[in-house]
Write an enzyme that holds these catalytic residues in place. Sequence first.
Site, mmCIF file in Angstrom:
data_model
loop_
_atom_site.group_PDB
_atom_site.id
_atom_site.type_symbol
_atom_site.label_atom_id
_atom_site.label_comp_id
_atom_site.label_asym_id
_atom_site.label_seq_id
_atom_site.Cartn_x
_atom_site.Cartn_y
_atom_site.Cartn_z
ATOM 1 N N CYS A 1 36.791 46.844 38.046
ATOM 2 C CA CYS A 1 37.945 46.113 38.565
ATOM 3 C C CYS A 1 38.605 45.481 37.361
ATOM 4 O O CYS A 1 38.117 44.492 36.821
ATOM 5 C CB CYS A 1 37.523 45.054 39.584
ATOM 6 S SG CYS A 1 38.865 43.921 40.014
ATOM 7 N N CYS B 1 40.368 41.688 38.215
ATOM 8 C CA CYS B 1 39.500 40.512 38.397
ATOM 9 C C CYS B 1 38.084 41.042 38.270
ATOM 10 O O CYS B 1 37.731 41.485 37.171
ATOM 11 C CB CYS B 1 39.790 39.772 39.697
ATOM 12 S SG CYS B 1 40.015 40.765 41.180
ATOM 13 N N SER B 2 37.298 41.050 39.316
ATOM 14 C CA SER B 2 35.952 41.613 39.197
ATOM 15 C C SER B 2 35.456 42.078 40.558
ATOM 16 O O SER B 2 34.292 41.869 40.898
ATOM 17 C CB SER B 2 34.990 40.587 38.606
ATOM 18 O OG SER B 2 35.430 40.114 37.362
ATOM 19 N N CYS B 3 36.311 42.745 41.336
ATOM 20 C CA CYS B 3 35.916 43.203 42.670
ATOM 21 C C CYS B 3 34.688 44.103 42.562
ATOM 22 O O CYS B 3 34.580 44.912 41.639
ATOM 23 C CB CYS B 3 37.067 43.959 43.324
ATOM 24 S SG CYS B 3 38.530 42.928 43.564
#
Lengths: 218, 218, 206, 206
Positions: free
Chosen positions: D107, D110-112
């Site tokens: 991701c 962001c950091s999905c």
Amino acid sequence: MDGVHDMGGMDGFGKVQPEPNEPVFHAPWEGRVLAMQRSMGYAGAWPIDASRFAQERLAPQAYLGASYYQRWALAMERNLIERGYAGADELSSGHALRSGKPLARKLTPDLATQAMTRGSFYRQAQTPARFKPGDRVRTKNIHPPTHTRLPRYARGRLGVIELVHGCHAFPDTMAVDKGDSPQWLYTVMFEGKELWGPDADPTLKISIDAFEPYLDPA
Amino acid sequence: MDGVHDMGGMDGFGKVQPEPNEPVFHAPWEGRVLAMQRSMGYAGAWPIDASRFAQERLAPQAYLGASYYQRWALAMERNLIERGYAGADELSSGHALRSGKPLARKLTPDLATQAMTRGSFYRQAQTPARFKPGDRVRTKNIHPPTHTRLPRYARGRLGVIELVHGCHAFPDTMAVDKGDSPQWLYTVMFEGKELWGPDADPTLKISIDAFEPYLDPA
Amino acid sequence: MAQHDHDEHGSELSETQLRVRALETVLTEKGYIDPAALDLIIQAYETKIGPHTGARVVAKAWHDPAFKRALLDDGSKAVRALGHESRVGDHLVAVENTPARHNIVVCTLCSCYPWDVLGLPPVWYKSAPYRSRAVKDPRGVLADFGVKLPASTEIRVWDSTAETRFLVLPMRPSGTEGWSEERLAQLVTRDAMIGTGLPKPPEEVA
Amino acid sequence: MAQHDHDEHGSELSETQLRVRALETVLTEKGYIDPAALDLIIQAYETKIGPHTGARVVAKAWHDPAFKRALLDDGSKAVRALGHESRVGDHLVAVENTPARHNIVVCTLCSCYPWDVLGLPPVWYKSAPYRSRAVKDPRGVLADFGVKLPASTEIRVWDSTAETRFLVLPMRPSGTEGWSEERLAQLVTRDAMIGTGLPKPPEEVA
């Protein structure tokens, strides 16, 4: 917005450093931040897109300097203040100085585990899907000053629709409290050389998940 | 390289803050760094492109956190070490531990002021110019991992040749010690909406100075 | 280093100061540089080279139509012909403001700037806010400087991505008819020659 | 906050710890949150939700061709049908590695990450080096993990830019014929389900 958070393809950050036997949390406060975030989300205080947008608005150096959960905490503080849930004076004094604002619901212990499943972002389609698998599309070259999920590296690029995910809440409007404005969502696949030029790894294919307003037919 | 130095169009850095009655230097060490840089440049230690490339290779957070002259100093240290002019041990001890490497010339006080004029980057043309004023061109979508002067915001975009500046040393090869590889240099003008999308200021026009290898006919 | 040492005598040295001093000592001991030459370079930027050079160029262009044409045709050649004490290198390009078009100069990739005619750049010119926004939101940048232009004026941004250097030739303020070059030069601010400012109004100059 | 307080008792509190504690106190006093509910959420991530869930899904797909088809057809529905104690939300997409194609999930914005099946993401997944390089130089990223794939293998990177979540279905290691689902699950590492690793070789499992 074209912030430093949009770091796909940015050079210079160095090697990835896996941590053997990494703990779930590196400090107890990380767990508190995570759980507060989920709890406020359950309460309907603001959508996840607004959390992301608040992180994106951190100063670039602060963004890069903060850890993941630090960014969450900073974003939560910002949303609390901007949306009138708490004052900067309360956060700095560490105590409530006024009564709270009404929330839709409250996460109590009996609901905690069942509330941990992710919500659904499916929405009723307003229109038929414009694209189907195999269609060629070009992503738009847009630069909204607010939240978007179309990364810079994939703007103005030619791709192919690979999957159709149904109709979803639209982050670009959700993040700025303009409603869920349902949009069809697609996996769009790009050849490496389309994104990174002729010297790209010829075996590389990259996809993003793109909402219909990001796409033009090609 | 697609580093954080390539910040044209990046959002989130805030307002420009002019400083009334700004001094030429904010601390004496700034002047020393500037003068050392010019002095080493006069000596032929490395080209200006290598100074820029060394700055670009600073970690993104370090780049954003450093002041202009701090970046110069850090880049100078890197070039000294990488090119064998000084050892990291010498820079950390603050004294030469070995004798120096030969340099083409040395900037002495009698030469100082006349050596301050910028050098010329004109080179003998090897081929006729491919483009003339008014020609439509498209910048290439290249992402070299090394130094380039084609900013990300202007890649893969349609523009018009406005000025032809003659044939110049090519920074992309100069920075990595691959010679001056003379190239025609053009001012290429873009409409704001070509770079920033349909919501751009309609009165905005932006130019870059682009070397011929960055351009395709359009 | 005499002046340098003196300035810092008795004060606490920052990490950067110490690091730069170490750098200079090593380069000197290695025989690469001569600290006395450094002193002269610093002195030149502190006392000789600065926006007054550019201001004289602009004032002459306002005053002398033939010089203005020569300046717009080949900036380096025209300025060199003035015989300034500070020499001017190649690749200087003068760009003219008109009622229809306002020019702004930036360097998004580093901080290229026409040192020969304007001296060293101010901190804001080298800052991330300016480098990032000038090419995308120049009217917002102008607002940071308190400058508001008509909505119909074309904004022309020059990103200095090569060794060309740009000097903005601002519009001559009205009410300065018959002024001498010297008097006109007093109206020309540094920011007016970058494009983030306008010349002073005539009433500000005695 | 009992456990939280206890952990930090007597130790120096960092600025971040103090700030987060203030945040929790304010939200509690305002009536927005219940610290006891936070404790349960933390406990669930520390003890119940983790990559073992994904590993069982992968092992079942290796073992049961009908389940594998169902998983690739609709990840959320197939995993929900397993009746795990940790619930799985919508939008889970399983992507299959083959000898011709290797999948990697990232991701960049962001950091999905597929929390429901893999637990919370490791620090490296959320780091700038991974987020920036995975879409441009995935073979370089794989090298950082000590993974080298044939030059002819297609590398397929999935950037999680929406609420879809991707689970890589790695190739079943050879030499595991006749193994039970439970035994197969022991081969499935978290990194293999992100695409930055491969399943363990059979000889590493008793």
